[in-house]
Write a protein that holds these residues in place. Structure first.
Motif, PDB file in Angstrom:
ATOM      1  N   ASP A   1       1.168  -1.254   0.655  1.00 22.82           N
ATOM      2  CA  ASP A   1       0.231   0.450  -0.332  1.00 22.82           C
ATOM      3  C   ASP A   1       1.061   1.346  -0.147  1.00 22.82           C
ATOM      4  O   ASP A   1       0.685   2.518  -0.351  1.00 22.82           O
ATOM      5  CB  ASP A   1      -1.186  -0.205   1.326  1.00 22.82           C
ATOM      6  N   CYS A   2       2.224   1.132   1.421  1.00 24.38           N
ATOM      7  CA  CYS A   2       2.908   2.408   0.610  1.00 24.38           C
ATOM      8  C   CYS A   2       3.620   2.605  -0.523  1.00 24.38           C
ATOM      9  O   CYS A   2       3.458   3.843  -0.987  1.00 24.38           O
ATOM     10  CB  CYS A   2       4.309   2.344   1.966  1.00 24.38           C
ATOM     11  N   GLU A   3       3.340   1.099  -0.833  1.00 21.28           N
ATOM     12  CA  GLU A   3       4.682   1.976  -2.179  1.00 21.28           C
ATOM     13  C   GLU A   3       3.892   2.205  -3.541  1.00 21.28           C
ATOM     14  O   GLU A   3       4.524   2.708  -4.098  1.00 21.28           O
ATOM     15  CB  GLU A   3       5.361   0.073  -2.621  1.00 21.28           C
ATOM     16  N   ALA A   4       2.467   1.659  -3.888  1.00 21.22           N
ATOM     17  CA  ALA A   4       1.612   2.122  -4.551  1.00 21.22           C
ATOM     18  C   ALA A   4       1.121   3.887  -3.822  1.00 21.22           C
ATOM     19  O   ALA A   4       1.272   4.614  -4.903  1.00 21.22           O
ATOM     20  CB  ALA A   4       0.149   1.303  -3.832  1.00 21.22           C
ATOM     21  N   GLU A   5       1.191   4.009  -3.081  1.00 14.96           N
ATOM     22  CA  GLU A   5       1.006   5.728  -2.632  1.00 14.96           C
ATOM     23  C   GLU A   5       2.132   6.871  -3.317  1.00 14.96           C
ATOM     24  O   GLU A   5       2.415   7.843  -3.910  1.00 14.96           O
ATOM     25  CB  GLU A   5       0.692   5.685  -1.528  1.00 14.96           C
ATOM     26  N   PHE A   6       3.762   6.110  -3.109  1.00 14.43           N
ATOM     27  CA  PHE A   6       4.659   6.124  -3.228  1.00 14.43           C
ATOM     28  C   PHE A   6       4.575   6.183  -4.811  1.00 14.43           C
ATOM     29  O   PHE A   6       5.624   7.432  -5.279  1.00 14.43           O
ATOM     30  CB  PHE A   6       5.946   6.369  -2.358  1.00 14.43           C
ATOM     31  N   SER A   7       4.063   5.600  -5.896  1.00 15.36           N
ATOM     32  CA  SER A   7       4.199   5.568  -7.000  1.00 15.36           C
ATOM     33  C   SER A   7       3.273   6.225  -7.829  1.00 15.36           C
ATOM     34  O   SER A   7       3.945   6.215  -8.789  1.00 15.36           O
ATOM     35  CB  SER A   7       4.901   4.176  -7.009  1.00 15.36           C
ATOM     36  N   SER A   8       2.368   6.606  -7.053  1.00 15.22           N
ATOM     37  CA  SER A   8       1.362   7.585  -7.352  1.00 15.22           C
ATOM     38  C   SER A   8       1.871   8.392  -8.509  1.00 15.22           C
ATOM     39  O   SER A   8       3.222   9.244  -8.044  1.00 15.22           O
ATOM     40  CB  SER A   8       0.632   7.378  -6.937  1.00 15.22           C
ATOM     41  N   ASP A   9       1.444   8.908  -9.882  1.00 10.82           N
ATOM     42  CA  ASP A   9       1.934   9.651 -10.291  1.00 10.82           C
ATOM     43  C   ASP A   9       0.439  11.636  -9.626  1.00 10.82           C
ATOM     44  O   ASP A   9       0.498  12.140 -11.223  1.00 10.82           O
ATOM     45  CB  ASP A   9       1.754   9.514 -11.741  1.00 10.82           C
ATOM     46  N   ASN A  10      -0.268  10.614  -9.373  1.00 11.15           N
ATOM     47  CA  ASN A  10      -1.495  11.817  -8.686  1.00 11.15           C
ATOM     48  C   ASN A  10      -0.639  13.222  -7.806  1.00 11.15           C
ATOM     49  O   ASN A  10      -0.018  12.787  -6.379  1.00 11.15           O
ATOM     50  CB  ASN A  10      -2.626  11.025  -7.412  1.00 11.15           C
ATOM     51  N   TYR A  11      -0.556  14.481  -7.965  1.00 13.27           N
ATOM     52  CA  TYR A  11       0.895  15.494  -7.292  1.00 13.27           C
ATOM     53  C   TYR A  11      -0.634  16.974  -7.239  1.00 13.27           C
ATOM     54  O   TYR A  11      -0.373  17.404  -7.202  1.00 13.27           O
ATOM     55  CB  TYR A  11       1.414  15.711  -8.244  1.00 13.27           C
ATOM     56  N   GLY A  12      -2.070  15.918  -7.392  1.00 12.81           N
ATOM     57  CA  GLY A  12      -3.052  16.563  -7.531  1.00 12.81           C
ATOM     58  C   GLY A  12      -2.801  17.976  -8.709  1.00 12.81           C
ATOM     59  O   GLY A  12      -2.748  17.592  -9.576  1.00 12.81           O
ATOM     60  N   THR A  13      -4.152  18.421  -8.181  1.00  8.60           N
ATOM     61  CA  THR A  13      -4.978  19.530  -9.203  1.00  8.60           C
ATOM     62  C   THR A  13      -4.880  20.743  -8.735  1.00  8.60           C
ATOM     63  O   THR A  13      -5.092  22.131 -10.026  1.00  8.60           O
ATOM     64  CB  THR A  13      -5.730  19.163  -9.648  1.00  8.60           C
ATOM     65  N   ASP A  14      -4.237  21.272  -7.856  1.00  2.00           N
ATOM     66  CA  ASP A  14      -3.763  22.783  -7.915  1.00  2.00           C
ATOM     67  C   ASP A  14      -3.259  22.872  -5.748  1.00  2.00           C
ATOM     68  O   ASP A  14      -2.848  21.703  -5.858  1.00  2.00           O
ATOM     69  CB  ASP A  14      -5.181  23.387  -7.471  1.00  2.00           C
ATOM     70  N   SER A  15      -3.345  24.096  -5.469  1.00  2.00           N
ATOM     71  CA  SER A  15      -2.403  24.230  -4.457  1.00  2.00           C
ATOM     72  C   SER A  15      -2.851  23.492  -3.291  1.00  2.00           C
ATOM     73  O   SER A  15      -2.529  22.715  -2.121  1.00  2.00           O
ATOM     74  CB  SER A  15      -1.939  25.433  -3.648  1.00  2.00           C
ATOM     75  N   ILE A  16      -4.243  23.549  -3.134  1.00  2.00           N
ATOM     76  CA  ILE A  16      -4.759  23.012  -1.666  1.00  2.00           C
ATOM     77  C   ILE A  16      -4.973  21.613  -1.857  1.00  2.00           C
ATOM     78  O   ILE A  16      -5.029  20.879  -0.698  1.00  2.00           O
ATOM     79  CB  ILE A  16      -6.921  22.977  -2.126  1.00  2.00           C
ATOM     80  N   THR A  17      -5.378  20.803  -2.829  1.00  2.00           N
ATOM     81  CA  THR A  17      -5.512  18.993  -3.212  1.00  2.00           C
ATOM     82  C   THR A  17      -3.774  18.696  -3.169  1.00  2.00           C
ATOM     83  O   THR A  17      -3.485  17.885  -2.433  1.00  2.00           O
ATOM     84  CB  THR A  17      -5.691  18.460  -4.998  1.00  2.00           C
ATOM     85  N   VAL A  18      -2.738  19.526  -3.865  1.00  2.00           N
ATOM     86  CA  VAL A  18      -1.873  18.797  -2.757  1.00  2.00           C
ATOM     87  C   VAL A  18      -0.935  19.168  -1.892  1.00  2.00           C
ATOM     88  O   VAL A  18      -0.244  18.717  -1.391  1.00  2.00           O
ATOM     89  CB  VAL A  18      -0.716  20.036  -4.501  1.00  2.00           C
ATOM     90  N   LYS A  19      -1.388  19.678  -0.632  1.00  4.45           N
ATOM     91  CA  LYS A  19      -0.991  20.293   0.629  1.00  4.45           C
ATOM     92  C   LYS A  19      -1.938  18.871   1.351  1.00  4.45           C
ATOM     93  O   LYS A  19      -1.859  18.363   1.797  1.00  4.45           O
ATOM     94  CB  LYS A  19      -1.909  21.785   1.090  1.00  4.45           C
ATOM     95  N   GLN A  20      -3.137  18.988   0.690  1.00  5.23           N
ATOM     96  CA  GLN A  20      -3.923  17.558   1.346  1.00  5.23           C
ATOM     97  C   GLN A  20      -2.664  15.868   1.436  1.00  5.23           C
ATOM     98  O   GLN A  20      -2.280  15.789   2.198  1.00  5.23           O
ATOM     99  CB  GLN A  20      -5.054  17.693   0.971  1.00  5.23           C
ATOM    100  N   LEU A  21      -2.052  16.028   0.041  1.00  6.76           N
ATOM    101  CA  LEU A  21      -1.667  15.186   0.057  1.00  6.76           C
ATOM    102  C   LEU A  21       0.046  14.776   0.857  1.00  6.76           C
ATOM    103  O   LEU A  21       0.059  14.205   0.905  1.00  6.76           O
ATOM    104  CB  LEU A  21      -0.967  15.031  -2.284  1.00  6.76           C
ATOM    105  N   LEU A  22       0.448  16.083   0.811  1.00  9.99           N
ATOM    106  CA  LEU A  22       1.343  16.456   2.144  1.00  9.99           C
ATOM    107  C   LEU A  22       1.084  15.163   2.765  1.00  9.99           C
ATOM    108  O   LEU A  22       2.198  15.153   3.546  1.00  9.99           O
ATOM    109  CB  LEU A  22       2.600  17.717   1.901  1.00  9.99           C
ATOM    110  N   ASN A  23      -0.474  16.452   3.517  1.00  9.14           N
ATOM    111  CA  ASN A  23      -0.437  15.982   4.685  1.00  9.14           C
ATOM    112  C   ASN A  23      -0.768  14.709   4.787  1.00  9.14           C
ATOM    113  O   ASN A  23       0.063  13.918   5.476  1.00  9.14           O
ATOM    114  CB  ASN A  23      -1.075  16.686   4.838  1.00  9.14           C
ATOM    115  N   LYS A  24      -1.446  14.040   3.865  1.00  5.54           N
ATOM    116  CA  LYS A  24      -1.520  12.091   3.989  1.00  5.54           C
ATOM    117  C   LYS A  24      -0.019  11.978   3.997  1.00  5.54           C
ATOM    118  O   LYS A  24       0.496  10.814   4.807  1.00  5.54           O
ATOM    119  CB  LYS A  24      -2.138  12.258   2.860  1.00  5.54           C
ATOM    120  N   HIS A  25       1.102  12.523   3.110  1.00  6.56           N
ATOM    121  CA  HIS A  25       2.596  11.505   3.325  1.00  6.56           C
ATOM    122  C   HIS A  25       3.402  11.772   4.347  1.00  6.56           C
ATOM    123  O   HIS A  25       4.090  10.923   4.363  1.00  6.56           O
ATOM    124  CB  HIS A  25       3.589  12.778   1.879  1.00  6.56           C
TER     125      HIS A  25
END
Length: 400
Positions: free
Chosen positions: A182-206
């Motif tokens: 599950d970690c590898e799937a998350e770390f290898s994902s090409d989902n980097y968000g669509t804007d500053s808000i979503t990428v911030k959410q992804l950073l918090n999840k990371h």
């Protein structure tokens, strides 16, 4: 004949001899002489009877021993067949098999005790006893089966415990591997968000995922230690344990690298979205400003031209602030390109477009400023000419 029969015969002969002597029978003297001979013969018979009885007793004891030994050997062989049955070592329905084996071990103690007693009875036979060789073989067979059964029970107990330990470890290891997946799937994902808000959410999840890695370090160490113990203890599944342990070690130890790469990409995504936002804001401002900067309206008088120039000066002052912003955007672009940002090509294009658009705006402002300056000169000249004409007309009227 038995001893009692012999005693009765002796008694009868003695009585009869007494009667013969008492009757003064002519054969009394001869009977008295033959009595010791008869008595000696009876003693020989008695001795033979005793020997026969001992021999028969020995045969009876021998046959009883063989019967008991054979019974115990059959029981031990059946028990050995049960304890060595391959189906009992399969890792399915393990809990029931362990319970069944525990009951078997408890029951086998009585069986072994009985067999040992029979073996001890056989060990009492002397080399001169009847069937000594057969008895010795039976005793040897009993001792061999008893020892083999005890070893088989102990071996099965160890094997079942090894299987239980392995299955328990494997279940935890599989869960750990799934978590790594599950970690590898998350770390290898090409989902980097669509804007500053979503990428911030992804950073918090990371960040939460990074904390999870730290929290799983203790579990990893425990799995590794248990695996080493099973391998060193020569567990029946030690080869499988070794393979899975090495795979887990490789996967877990690669997580920090994957995590760092993911974090770097998310940071770059955050920079990119901020960069695109800054560019978008500047382009919006340029589009809003361009009509004023490129306007051809200059006014119809000195006053109107002066108003246009005043608005242009205000725009030029605003332009200075935006020029600093554009320069900062350019510095961001250069830093990201130099840092080999994953979107370097797009950054070059976006920055080039902003730079050219901003240059176009500056050129338009320069042109606008020059037109207004020429217009001011023209209107001043026309104003002076108009004033001169009015003065000449006034002078003419005065002369005439």
């Amino acid at each position: 004949l038995c001893t009692r029969d012999k005693e009765n015969i002796n008694s009868d002969i003695a009585v009869r001899l007494s009667e013969i002597v008492a009757e003064k029978n002519f054969g009394a003297q001869d009977a008295r002489k033959r009595f010791p001979e008869v008595e000696g013969h009876l003693q020989k018979v008695q001795k033979q009877l005793q020997e026969n009885r001992a021999s028969l007793q020995e045969i009876l004891s021998y046959q009883n021993f063989l019967r008991q030994a054979n019974e115990q050997l059959n029981i031990l062989r059946n028990k050995m067949k049960i304890v060595t049955d391959p189906a009992g070592f399969e890792p399915t329905n393990l809990k029931s098999k362990i319970k069944k084996h525990e009951n078997f071990v408890a029951d086998i103690e009585g069986v072994i005790s009985t067999a040992e007693n029979v073996s001890k009875e056989g060990s009492k036979y002397s080399k001169d006893s009847r069937g000594y060789e057969d008895v010795s073989r039976k005793v040897e067979d009993l001792d061999h089966l008893i020892s083999g059964l005890q070893e088989a029970c102990s071996a099965k107990t160890r094997r079942l415990n090894e299987i239980r330990e392995y299955i328990s470890w494997q279940r935890k290891a599989d869960e750990f591997e799934k978590w790594i997946g599950d970690c590898e799937a998350e770390f290898s994902s090409d989902n980097y968000g669509t804007d500053s808000i979503t990428v911030k959410q992804l950073l918090n999840k990371h960040k939460q995922s990074q904390e999870s890695i730290n929290n799983h370090k203790e579990i990893f160490d425990s799995l590794k230690s248990s695996a080493d113990d099973m391998i060193n203890a020569d567990n029946v599944y030690k080869d499988d344990v070794k393979v899975q342990k090495e795979r887990i070690c490789d996967l877990f130890e690669s997580l920090p690298t994957s995590s760092a790469a993911r974090y770097k990409n998310l940071e770059e995504a955050a920079q990119l979205y901020q960069f695109l936002r800054d560019i978008s804001d500047e382009l919006v401002w340029i589009r809003e400003t361009m009509p004023q900067a490129s306007s051809l309206e200059t006014g119809n008088s000195v006053e109107e031209v002066a108003q246009h120039q005043k608005r242009l000066q205000t725009l030029e002052s605003t332009m200075v602030g935006h020029e600093h912003l554009v320069e900062n955007v350019g510095k961001q672009a250069d830093d990201m390109i130099e840092g080999k940002h994953y979107a370097s090509d797009d950054i070059k294009i976006k920055w080039g477009a902003l730079r050219e658009t901003f240059r176009t705006l500056k050129d338009a402002l320069v042109s606008r400023k020059e037109r207004l300056e020429r217009a001011m000169e023209l209107h001043r000249y026309l104003s002076e000419v108009s004033e001169s004409i009015e003065w000449l007309l006034v002078c003419r009227q005065q002369v005439s």
